[in-house]
Scaffold this active site. Structure first.
Site, PDB file in Angstrom:
ATOM      1  N   GLY A  31      -6.246   5.487   0.177  1.00 53.25           N
ATOM      2  CA  GLY A  31      -7.700   5.406   0.370  1.00 53.25           C
ATOM      3  C   GLY A  31      -8.564   4.349  -0.437  1.00 53.25           C
ATOM      4  O   GLY A  31      -8.122   3.406  -0.417  1.00 53.25           O
TER       5      GLY A  31
ATOM      6  N   TYR B  66       0.997  -1.184   0.087  1.00 56.97           N
ATOM      7  CA  TYR B  66       0.080  -0.030  -0.057  1.00 56.97           C
ATOM      8  C   TYR B  66       0.868   1.261   0.131  1.00 56.97           C
ATOM      9  O   TYR B  66       1.921   1.348   0.793  1.00 56.97           O
ATOM     10  CB  TYR B  66      -0.923  -0.172   1.121  1.00 56.97           C
ATOM     11  CG  TYR B  66      -1.844   1.446   1.212  1.00 56.97           C
ATOM     12  CD1 TYR B  66      -2.715   1.762   0.457  1.00 56.97           C
ATOM     13  CD2 TYR B  66      -1.221   2.172   2.242  1.00 56.97           C
ATOM     14  CE1 TYR B  66      -3.565   2.691   0.763  1.00 56.97           C
ATOM     15  CE2 TYR B  66      -2.121   3.503   2.581  1.00 56.97           C
ATOM     16  CZ  TYR B  66      -3.201   3.786   1.657  1.00 56.97           C
ATOM     17  OH  TYR B  66      -3.925   4.614   1.733  1.00 56.97           O
TER      18      TYR B  66
END
Length: 509
Positions: free
Chosen positions: A61, A54
């Site tokens: 998000g 990530y």
């Protein structure tokens, strides 16, 4: 003054205040630098191996499931900073921004973020050379970190945005050049590492806590002066009373009051004038002590937070792990700031009640109405109590907890947020208001001393009286007191008058 050494583990609220306000230098520890370098190697290995991480090779998000090609990872970080730098409102004070930069650097120094050492060093250099990014105060939800405020900080490291340098507001790149620094091109993970954290709320909160602590200590001295002018009964502060209800903070305040009132010729004994005082005098250790309890709680949470890794994902060298988690969530600080607001609001509430007793002829035990030297012709200090009442009423609104609110964001991916930065911003206002309320009480108590005889004051309260009188002359004739109140409040927040008080009373709790 020796430099503050950043190692990600041992930063204190006092050191934060010294760097932010007194411009103490900052140095990264060698061990921390080595950890940061090794963690960066791990981040680069992850990126080159093509493992999905990530914020390294994914969007952010709700876009976390969108994979990013290797040639776009640097662009991803630049776009992140530019798009997230949309905070609004007045710029945070430069000292708050210095604290913010320091805290972000200390979090990165822990070696969990995967940032290059050069980026961290540039952040530290900006602190030491006085390059202060322009960071608007509004726009953080207090989860996913203080994204919008911290993005304005990161912009300047990229040579964009705006910064203050030597008192001048400049384009960020120009401010760096004038300070002899060069902007940096962000690489994989680095933009996210700079903005994913709780440093805005924690910086605001730490400076506000330090001022609150000073205010709580001087509040004991102000209350002692008021008690003398009202011919109060210090037996309520006897050590035996407070050992019977052994809250350490209550015991500490009672000890302060005994020291502050030692040698007074104005206090009375039980039954001499009255059997017992009103609560705003008699219950000082219980109420001021309870405020101290809130401050102890806040200190504990801030000390943990300023030495924490609060970004996402975190890289663990020894375990070879990269974990997406939620240390950026500001709930602990949101609660702490709301608690601080409540504690300091109550310190102001009881102060306003003591002011009322000083100016109200029905309660003051013979002092002139509103402490006027010509009652009727001159209003004296009548309206100062109005101002105090207005401020404590405002505090009651500001003390409404921000931490119980949450609004989902990022298409409900980030479905619970802390609002901790709002809580911290409101705490600043509460403490500023409390300082003005206490300033009003002090001005009124000093005026009352003119009528009861300042020569009868205890040495410690006389020292406080003398400090005030060096700035605020007696109100023999009516005049505007706005600037007197403001100057007195500023002195109380600075802690400068505590030195003279403690010289007479001894160290205060």
């Amino acid at each position: 003054m020796t430099p503050v050494i950043l190692d990600g583990r041992n930063l204190t609220p006092e050191a934060v205040m010294e760097v932010a306000v007194e411009l103490r230098e900052v140095v990264l520890s060698g061990e921390a630098g080595e950890r940061v370098g090794r963690c960066r190697e791990m981040a680069e290995e992850l990126a080159s191996a093509g493992k999905v991480v990530y914020g390294v090779n994914t969007g952010f998000g709700k876009f976390s499931d969108v994979l990013i090609s290797p040639q776009d990872t640097a662009r991803l970080q630049i776009n992140l900073i530019r798009s997230h730098a949309c905070a609004v409102g007045r710029p945070l004070p430069e000292e708050t921004v210095r604290a913010l930069m320091l805290l972000r650097a200390n979090a990165l120094a822990k070696g969990y973020s995967g940032i290059r050492l050069a980026v961290l060093q540039l952040l530290i250099d900006c602190v030491n050379r006085g390059v202060h990014p322009v960071v608007p105060e509004q726009g953080s939800l207090g989860a996913s970190g203080d994204l919008a405020p911290l993005s304005h900080l990161a912009l300047v490291l990229m040579g964009e945005g705006e910064a203050y340098y030597l008192g001048e507001r400049l384009p960020g790149g120009e401010a760096l050049v004038r300070a002899g620094l060069r902007p940096i091109a962000l690489q994989a993970k680095e933009g996210l590492a700079l903005i994913n954290g709780t440093q805005a709320m924690t910086a605001i909160g730490t400076l506000t806590f330090m001022r609150s602590r000073r205010l709580a200590r001087i509040a004991d001295a102000i209350a002692a002066l008021t008690l003398e002018c009202l011919r109060g009964i210090p037996e309520a502060f006897a050590e035996e009373v407070h050992r019977a209800r052994p809250y350490p903070e209550q015991i500490g305040v009672a000890k302060n009051l005994r020291a502050l009132l030692k040698g007074s010729r104005l206090t009375t004994r039980q039954g001499e004038i009255r059997v017992q005082d009103a609560y705003s005098l008699r219950c000082l250790p219980q109420v001021h002590g309870a405020t101290r309890q809130t401050l102890e709680y806040v200190r504990d949470k801030l000390t943990i937070e300023i030495n924490s890794a609060t970004d996402n994902p975190l890289l663990f060298l020894e375990e070879g792990m990269v974990v997406s988690s939620g240390n950026f969530h500001g709930q602990p600080i949101a609660f702490a700031m709301d608690f601080l607001k409540i504690g300091m609001s109550e310190l102001a509430n009881i102060s306003e009640r003591r002011t009322e007793r000083l100016v109200n002829p029905a309660l003051s035990g013979g002092l002139p109405s509103f402490l006027s030297h010509a009652p009727g012709i001159a209003s004296g200090l009548m309206i100062t109590q109005y101002v105090s009442a207005s401020l404590v009423s405002e505090n009651k609104v500001l003390a409404h907890p921000s931490s119980v609110d949450s609004i989902p964001s990022s298409a409900n991916q980030e479905d619970h947020v802390s609002m901790g930065t709002t809580a911290a911003r409101h705490a600043v206002q509460v403490v500023d208001n409390a300082a003005k309320v206490l300033a009003i009480e002090l001005i009124c108590a000093a005026e009352a001393s003119e009528f009861v005889g300042a020569d009868g004051l205890a040495p410690a309260t006389r020292a406080l009286y003398d400090q005030l009188r060096a700035r605020v002359r007696p109100v023999v004739d009516d005049r505007s007191l706005s600037q007197d109140i403001e100057r007195t409040a500023a002195a109380l927040l600075s802690g400068e008058w505590l030195v003279a008080v403690e010289a007479a009373a001894g160290p205060l709790y």
